[in-house]
Design a protein around this motif. Structure first.
Motif, PDB file in Angstrom:
ATOM      1  N   PRO A   7      64.817  43.093  83.043  1.00 47.34           N
ATOM      2  CA  PRO A   7      64.049  43.054  81.790  1.00 47.34           C
ATOM      3  C   PRO A   7      64.695  43.813  80.635  1.00 47.34           C
ATOM      4  N   LEU A   8      65.294  44.959  80.920  1.00 48.03           N
ATOM      5  CA  LEU A   8      65.914  45.748  79.855  1.00 48.03           C
ATOM      6  C   LEU A   8      67.041  44.961  79.189  1.00 48.03           C
ATOM      7  N   GLY A   9      67.947  44.422  79.987  1.00 50.48           N
ATOM      8  CA  GLY A   9      69.076  43.660  79.443  1.00 50.48           C
ATOM      9  C   GLY A   9      68.636  42.399  78.726  1.00 50.48           C
ATOM     10  N   GLU A  10      67.656  41.711  79.307  1.00 47.00           N
ATOM     11  CA  GLU A  10      67.178  40.479  78.680  1.00 47.00           C
ATOM     12  C   GLU A  10      66.522  40.775  77.336  1.00 47.00           C
ATOM     13  N   ARG A  11      65.797  41.879  77.248  1.00 49.08           N
ATOM     14  CA  ARG A  11      65.172  42.262  75.975  1.00 49.08           C
ATOM     15  C   ARG A  11      66.243  42.553  74.931  1.00 49.08           C
ATOM     16  N   VAL A  12      67.294  43.266  75.316  1.00 47.78           N
ATOM     17  CA  VAL A  12      68.383  43.581  74.385  1.00 47.78           C
ATOM     18  C   VAL A  12      69.060  42.305  73.893  1.00 47.78           C
ATOM     19  N   ARG A  13      69.216  41.322  74.798  1.00 53.57           N
ATOM     20  CA  ARG A  13      69.860  40.060  74.426  1.00 53.57           C
ATOM     21  C   ARG A  13      68.912  39.094  73.721  1.00 53.57           C
ATOM     22  N   ALA A  21      64.852  34.830  85.047  1.00 49.61           N
ATOM     23  CA  ALA A  21      64.700  35.039  86.492  1.00 49.61           C
ATOM     24  C   ALA A  21      64.173  33.781  87.177  1.00 49.61           C
ATOM     25  N   ALA A  22      63.209  33.100  86.554  1.00 42.84           N
ATOM     26  CA  ALA A  22      62.669  31.870  87.141  1.00 42.84           C
ATOM     27  C   ALA A  22      63.743  30.789  87.234  1.00 42.84           C
ATOM     28  N   ALA A  23      64.560  30.666  86.186  1.00 49.15           N
ATOM     29  CA  ALA A  23      65.645  29.683  86.211  1.00 49.15           C
ATOM     30  C   ALA A  23      66.654  30.034  87.304  1.00 49.15           C
ATOM     31  N   HIS A  24      66.919  31.318  87.466  1.00 45.13           N
ATOM     32  CA  HIS A  24      67.852  31.795  88.487  1.00 45.13           C
ATOM     33  C   HIS A  24      67.358  31.427  89.890  1.00 45.13           C
ATOM     34  N   VAL A  25      66.100  31.732  90.190  1.00 46.89           N
ATOM     35  CA  VAL A  25      65.542  31.469  91.520  1.00 46.89           C
ATOM     36  C   VAL A  25      65.458  29.966  91.777  1.00 46.89           C
ATOM     37  N   ALA A  26      64.975  29.209  90.793  1.00 46.90           N
ATOM     38  CA  ALA A  26      64.825  27.757  90.969  1.00 46.90           C
ATOM     39  C   ALA A  26      66.176  27.083  91.190  1.00 46.90           C
ATOM     40  N   ALA A  27      67.179  27.467  90.419  1.00 46.19           N
ATOM     41  CA  ALA A  27      68.503  26.848  90.557  1.00 46.19           C
ATOM     42  C   ALA A  27      69.151  27.231  91.882  1.00 46.19           C
ATOM     43  N   SER A  28      68.945  28.452  92.319  1.00 44.77           N
ATOM     44  CA  SER A  28      69.489  28.883  93.603  1.00 44.77           C
ATOM     45  C   SER A  28      68.859  28.087  94.743  1.00 44.77           C
ATOM     46  N   ALA A  29      67.535  27.914  94.695  1.00 48.12           N
ATOM     47  CA  ALA A  29      66.836  27.129  95.716  1.00 48.12           C
ATOM     48  C   ALA A  29      67.299  25.674  95.689  1.00 48.12           C
ATOM     49  N   LEU A  30      67.428  25.103  94.495  1.00 52.12           N
ATOM     50  CA  LEU A  30      67.873  23.717  94.353  1.00 52.12           C
ATOM     51  C   LEU A  30      69.281  23.532  94.912  1.00 52.12           C
ATOM     52  N   ALA A 152      63.400  41.851  92.220  1.00 54.57           N
ATOM     53  CA  ALA A 152      63.272  43.295  92.445  1.00 54.57           C
ATOM     54  C   ALA A 152      63.440  44.072  91.143  1.00 54.57           C
ATOM     55  N   ASN A 153      64.029  43.441  90.138  1.00 55.22           N
ATOM     56  CA  ASN A 153      64.250  44.087  88.837  1.00 55.22           C
ATOM     57  C   ASN A 153      63.046  44.028  87.913  1.00 55.22           C
ATOM     58  N   ALA A 154      61.963  43.449  88.352  1.00 53.86           N
ATOM     59  CA  ALA A 154      60.822  43.194  87.464  1.00 53.86           C
ATOM     60  C   ALA A 154      60.362  44.430  86.697  1.00 53.86           C
ATOM     61  N   GLY A 155      60.404  45.597  87.294  1.00 61.13           N
ATOM     62  CA  GLY A 155      59.905  46.795  86.633  1.00 61.13           C
ATOM     63  C   GLY A 155      60.952  47.607  85.898  1.00 61.13           C
ATOM     64  N   VAL A 156      62.189  47.119  85.835  1.00 67.98           N
ATOM     65  CA  VAL A 156      63.268  47.880  85.200  1.00 67.98           C
ATOM     66  C   VAL A 156      63.182  47.733  83.685  1.00 67.98           C
ATOM     67  N   ASP A 157      62.833  48.825  83.008  1.00 63.67           N
ATOM     68  CA  ASP A 157      62.754  48.757  81.547  1.00 63.67           C
ATOM     69  C   ASP A 157      63.455  49.928  80.865  1.00 63.67           C
TER      70      ASP A 157
END
Length: 198
Positions: A7-13, A21-30, A152-157
């Motif tokens: 979350p911290l990095g995504e907010r900065v970007r 994260a959802a795109a990451h998990v979905a694409a990995s599963a696919l 696991a990074n959900a709470g990293v801010d």
């Protein structure tokens, strides 16, 4: 990916972490499901009769046993690919694009660094199913196991929170290796059950 998509990095970007994260998990599963279905289809067309019954079950046990031994002693499996995902994408693309790109590569398992013999064992197990559907199920489970840790990074801010999380994961590396060995055992039992039922 744990150190890259948080979350911290995504907010900065200027991105939404949940979307990346959802795109990451979905694409990995696919990617895992597609690769598993492909392996199962190839085997069904070429080796299907040979792999049914006892010989297939015995191969499953041998493959999982060898992977567990290699991972248990901490040796890296012999695999020529040593590349990482391109972190330059994070500066060039939107979060969901690089999230999906990173996830897809990780879900395939063999286009980046192969950190464990379990990766190769999974694709051999998908091949041994000799079924596109069963192979896709094996690949889907693998793809999810590669993609879900980013949550696991959900709470990293804060930077301190990220540093703390990384230290905990590094400290748990040996435990993770033994968890891999255990998961191979579970896969072996499931694959044997499938092979014997056919």
């Amino acid at each position: 990916m744990l150190a890259s998509i948080h979350p911290l990095g995504e907010r900065v970007r200027g991105n939404r972490w949940w979307l990346t994260a959802a795109a990451h998990v979905a694409a990995s599963a696919l990617a895992g499901a597609l690769a598993g279905a492909a392996a199962g289809s190839v085997a069904q067309l070429t080796l299907g009769r040979l792999l049914r019954g006892g010989p297939g079950a015995a191969l499953v046990v041998v493959i999982c046993g060898l992977a567990a031994v290699v991972d248990g002693i901490g040796r890296r499996p012999p695999w020529p690919v040593r590349r990482q995902v391109d972190d330059g994408w994070m500066a060039r693309y939107r979060g969901w694009v690089y999230g999906a790109g990173f996830g897809f590569q990780l879900g395939l398992g063999v286009v980046t660094i192969v950190p464990t013999a379990a990766v190769l064992a999974v694709w051999l197990l998908a091949l041994l199913t000799a079924s596109p559907v069963a192979g896709a199920a094996v690949g889907l489970a693998f793809g999810l196991s590669r993609g879900l840790p980013v949550l696991a990074n959900a709470g990293v801010d804060t930077p301190g929170g990220l540093w703390s999380l990384q230290r905990r994961f590094q400290a748990g590396a040996a435990a993770a290796r033994w968890a891999t060995v255990g998961s191979l055992g579970i896969l072996a039992v499931g694959a044997c059950a499938l092979a014997v039922r056919r």
